[in-house]
Design a protein around this motif. Structure first.
Motif, PDB file in Angstrom:
ATOM      1  N   GLN A   2       0.830  -1.209   0.000  1.00 34.25           N
ATOM      2  CA  GLN A   2       0.000   0.000   0.000  1.00 34.25           C
ATOM      3  C   GLN A   2       0.864   1.259   0.000  1.00 34.25           C
ATOM      4  O   GLN A   2       0.635   2.170  -0.794  1.00 34.25           O
ATOM      5  CB  GLN A   2      -0.927  -0.014   1.227  1.00 34.25           C
ATOM      6  CG  GLN A   2      -1.731   1.255   1.429  1.00 34.25           C
ATOM      7  CD  GLN A   2      -2.923   1.339   0.518  1.00 34.25           C
ATOM      8  OE1 GLN A   2      -3.484   0.329   0.133  1.00 34.25           O
ATOM      9  NE2 GLN A   2      -3.315   2.538   0.169  1.00 34.25           N
ATOM     10  N   ASN A  86     -19.467  -4.754  -2.771  1.00 37.57           N
ATOM     11  CA  ASN A  86     -18.058  -5.148  -2.707  1.00 37.57           C
ATOM     12  C   ASN A  86     -17.747  -6.256  -3.705  1.00 37.57           C
ATOM     13  O   ASN A  86     -16.707  -6.233  -4.363  1.00 37.57           O
ATOM     14  CB  ASN A  86     -17.672  -5.587  -1.300  1.00 37.57           C
ATOM     15  CG  ASN A  86     -17.461  -4.422  -0.365  1.00 37.57           C
ATOM     16  OD1 ASN A  86     -17.438  -3.269  -0.787  1.00 37.57           O
ATOM     17  ND2 ASN A  86     -17.319  -4.706   0.906  1.00 37.57           N
ATOM     18  N   LEU A 149      -4.685  -4.429  -5.721  1.00 39.08           N
ATOM     19  CA  LEU A 149      -4.610  -4.254  -4.273  1.00 39.08           C
ATOM     20  C   LEU A 149      -5.985  -3.910  -3.702  1.00 39.08           C
ATOM     21  O   LEU A 149      -6.390  -4.436  -2.663  1.00 39.08           O
ATOM     22  CB  LEU A 149      -3.592  -3.168  -3.920  1.00 39.08           C
ATOM     23  CG  LEU A 149      -3.422  -2.855  -2.437  1.00 39.08           C
ATOM     24  CD1 LEU A 149      -2.901  -4.084  -1.687  1.00 39.08           C
ATOM     25  CD2 LEU A 149      -2.472  -1.678  -2.254  1.00 39.08           C
ATOM     26  N   HIS A 150      -6.715  -3.033  -4.384  1.00 40.16           N
ATOM     27  CA  HIS A 150      -8.066  -2.650  -3.966  1.00 40.16           C
ATOM     28  C   HIS A 150      -8.979  -3.877  -3.931  1.00 40.16           C
ATOM     29  O   HIS A 150      -9.711  -4.080  -2.954  1.00 40.16           O
ATOM     30  CB  HIS A 150      -8.596  -1.588  -4.934  1.00 40.16           C
ATOM     31  CG  HIS A 150      -9.993  -1.144  -4.680  1.00 40.16           C
ATOM     32  ND1 HIS A 150     -10.366  -0.471  -3.540  1.00 40.16           N
ATOM     33  CD2 HIS A 150     -11.123  -1.279  -5.426  1.00 40.16           C
ATOM     34  CE1 HIS A 150     -11.656  -0.202  -3.593  1.00 40.16           C
ATOM     35  NE2 HIS A 150     -12.132  -0.692  -4.728  1.00 40.16           N
ATOM     36  N   PHE A 152      -8.120  -7.036  -3.648  1.00 41.82           N
ATOM     37  CA  PHE A 152      -7.675  -7.922  -2.577  1.00 41.82           C
ATOM     38  C   PHE A 152      -8.213  -7.453  -1.233  1.00 41.82           C
ATOM     39  O   PHE A 152      -8.755  -8.236  -0.453  1.00 41.82           O
ATOM     40  CB  PHE A 152      -6.144  -7.998  -2.553  1.00 41.82           C
ATOM     41  CG  PHE A 152      -5.605  -8.778  -1.393  1.00 41.82           C
ATOM     42  CD1 PHE A 152      -5.627 -10.166  -1.408  1.00 41.82           C
ATOM     43  CD2 PHE A 152      -5.086  -8.128  -0.284  1.00 41.82           C
ATOM     44  CE1 PHE A 152      -5.134 -10.897  -0.330  1.00 41.82           C
ATOM     45  CE2 PHE A 152      -4.601  -8.845   0.790  1.00 41.82           C
ATOM     46  CZ  PHE A 152      -4.626 -10.231   0.770  1.00 41.82           C
ATOM     47  N   LYS A 153      -8.082  -6.153  -0.961  1.00 40.89           N
ATOM     48  CA  LYS A 153      -8.553  -5.616   0.321  1.00 40.89           C
ATOM     49  C   LYS A 153     -10.067  -5.721   0.451  1.00 40.89           C
ATOM     50  O   LYS A 153     -10.575  -6.015   1.535  1.00 40.89           O
ATOM     51  CB  LYS A 153      -8.076  -4.176   0.497  1.00 40.89           C
ATOM     52  CG  LYS A 153      -6.604  -4.102   0.795  1.00 40.89           C
ATOM     53  CD  LYS A 153      -6.199  -2.705   1.165  1.00 40.89           C
ATOM     54  CE  LYS A 153      -4.767  -2.720   1.639  1.00 40.89           C
ATOM     55  NZ  LYS A 153      -4.424  -1.512   2.351  1.00 40.89           N
ATOM     56  N   LEU A 154     -10.786  -5.471  -0.638  1.00 38.31           N
ATOM     57  CA  LEU A 154     -12.242  -5.620  -0.587  1.00 38.31           C
ATOM     58  C   LEU A 154     -12.630  -7.070  -0.332  1.00 38.31           C
ATOM     59  O   LEU A 154     -13.540  -7.346   0.453  1.00 38.31           O
ATOM     60  CB  LEU A 154     -12.892  -5.133  -1.885  1.00 38.31           C
ATOM     61  CG  LEU A 154     -12.981  -3.632  -2.103  1.00 38.31           C
ATOM     62  CD1 LEU A 154     -13.612  -3.342  -3.456  1.00 38.31           C
ATOM     63  CD2 LEU A 154     -13.760  -2.955  -0.992  1.00 38.31           C
ATOM     64  N   VAL A 156     -10.817  -9.503   1.081  1.00 44.47           N
ATOM     65  CA  VAL A 156     -10.349 -10.042   2.364  1.00 44.47           C
ATOM     66  C   VAL A 156     -10.933  -9.277   3.557  1.00 44.47           C
ATOM     67  O   VAL A 156     -11.390  -9.881   4.524  1.00 44.47           O
ATOM     68  CB  VAL A 156      -8.802 -10.037   2.418  1.00 44.47           C
ATOM     69  CG1 VAL A 156      -8.293 -10.414   3.791  1.00 44.47           C
ATOM     70  CG2 VAL A 156      -8.247 -10.978   1.357  1.00 44.47           C
ATOM     71  N   HIS A 157     -10.912  -7.947   3.480  1.00 44.07           N
ATOM     72  CA  HIS A 157     -11.306  -7.122   4.626  1.00 44.07           C
ATOM     73  C   HIS A 157     -12.686  -6.478   4.485  1.00 44.07           C
ATOM     74  O   HIS A 157     -13.192  -5.913   5.452  1.00 44.07           O
ATOM     75  CB  HIS A 157     -10.270  -6.023   4.864  1.00 44.07           C
ATOM     76  CG  HIS A 157      -8.881  -6.536   5.055  1.00 44.07           C
ATOM     77  ND1 HIS A 157      -8.500  -7.288   6.139  1.00 44.07           N
ATOM     78  CD2 HIS A 157      -7.773  -6.423   4.285  1.00 44.07           C
ATOM     79  CE1 HIS A 157      -7.223  -7.603   6.043  1.00 44.07           C
ATOM     80  NE2 HIS A 157      -6.754  -7.104   4.921  1.00 44.07           N
ATOM     81  N   GLU A 159     -13.296  -3.813   2.922  1.00 46.61           N
ATOM     82  CA  GLU A 159     -13.120  -2.383   2.678  1.00 46.61           C
ATOM     83  C   GLU A 159     -11.663  -2.110   2.322  1.00 46.61           C
ATOM     84  O   GLU A 159     -10.782  -2.924   2.593  1.00 46.61           O
ATOM     85  CB  GLU A 159     -13.530  -1.555   3.894  1.00 46.61           C
ATOM     86  CG  GLU A 159     -12.637  -1.759   5.104  1.00 46.61           C
ATOM     87  CD  GLU A 159     -13.053  -0.925   6.300  1.00 46.61           C
ATOM     88  OE1 GLU A 159     -13.892  -0.019   6.149  1.00 46.61           O
ATOM     89  OE2 GLU A 159     -12.530  -1.174   7.387  1.00 46.61           O
ATOM     90  N   ASP A 160     -11.450  -0.965   1.702  1.00 51.52           N
ATOM     91  CA  ASP A 160     -10.102  -0.539   1.360  1.00 51.52           C
ATOM     92  C   ASP A 160      -9.968   0.910   1.795  1.00 51.52           C
ATOM     93  O   ASP A 160     -10.467   1.816   1.126  1.00 51.52           O
ATOM     94  CB  ASP A 160      -9.844  -0.694  -0.141  1.00 51.52           C
ATOM     95  CG  ASP A 160      -8.439  -0.281  -0.543  1.00 51.52           C
ATOM     96  OD1 ASP A 160      -7.624   0.060   0.341  1.00 51.52           O
ATOM     97  OD2 ASP A 160      -8.147  -0.293  -1.755  1.00 51.52           O
ATOM     98  N   LYS A 161      -9.317   1.123   2.905  1.00 54.13           N
ATOM     99  CA  LYS A 161      -9.154   2.486   3.426  1.00 54.13           C
ATOM    100  C   LYS A 161      -8.163   3.298   2.610  1.00 54.13           C
ATOM    101  O   LYS A 161      -8.080   4.507   2.766  1.00 54.13           O
ATOM    102  CB  LYS A 161      -8.734   2.435   4.892  1.00 54.13           C
ATOM    103  CG  LYS A 161      -9.823   1.874   5.772  1.00 54.13           C
ATOM    104  CD  LYS A 161      -9.444   1.915   7.223  1.00 54.13           C
ATOM    105  CE  LYS A 161     -10.594   1.305   8.020  1.00 54.13           C
ATOM    106  NZ  LYS A 161     -10.427   1.452   9.437  1.00 54.13           N
TER     107      LYS A 161
END
Length: 172
Positions: A2, A86, A149-150, A152-154, A156-157, A159-161
């Motif tokens: 990130q 998402n 990356l966005h 992946f974060k969406l 797994v988590h 959200e993507d801060k």
């Protein structure tokens, strides 16, 4: 990852801003010299269209996505449940990453061919053709990485801060 992508985005956004400033200065100088002393800059149009506009556009696309400043059509998106939104964002993000990855690889390939063949662009000055491709390859490549990356974060988590939320939801 990130931090690295964000640092690269900041650097290439600064370069894009410098290109916009250069365009403004060249156009103003050309206009003044054209009408005040009747001596326009014959190379101005070619420099701006072959290099500066391309760099300003492509070097800014990843940072623009990251800050949420792209045009969004969200007529139905904002009323969807967050999980569905998402999931759809992951799907379109992967597809967009593939598309921009292809653009980046294609630009790199064309740059290599133009350099190897010693190609030049027509105009007042024989500008090297290969020099207009690096900005395309870098900008599209960084956006492809940002999108992956966005996604992946969406996935797994949830959200993507690191990317601005344009859904209209305000988390407090």
């Amino acid at each position: 990852m990130q931090r690295t992508i964000t640092a690269i985005e900041r650097l290439i956004l600064r370069i894009a801003a410098i290109c916009v400033i250069a365009i403004m200065l060249i156009v103003c100088t050309d206009a003044v010299s054209r009408y005040a002393i009747h001596r326009p800059l014959p190379w101005a149009f070619d420099l701006i269209t072959y290099y500066l506009l391309i760099a300003a556009l492509y070097l800014a696309i990843s940072g623009t996505f990251q800050s949420g400043d792209h045009i969004n059509i969200d007529l139905f998106r904002n009323i969807m449940p967050k999980r569905l939104r998402n999931a759809l964002d992951v799907i379109w993000g992967v597809l967009a990453a593939i598309a921009f990855g292809v653009i980046a690889l294609g630009a790199a390939e064309e740059m290599t061919k133009a350099y190897a063949n010693r190609e030049f662009l027509p105009g007042y000055i024989a500008w090297p053709a290969w020099a207009s491709y690096p900005a395309i390859a870098i900008g599209a490549g960084v956006l492809a990485l940002r999108l992956l990356l966005h996604c992946f974060k969406l996935a797994v988590h949830g959200e993507d801060k690191g990317v601005a939320d344009t859904s209209g939801e305000h988390v407090e």
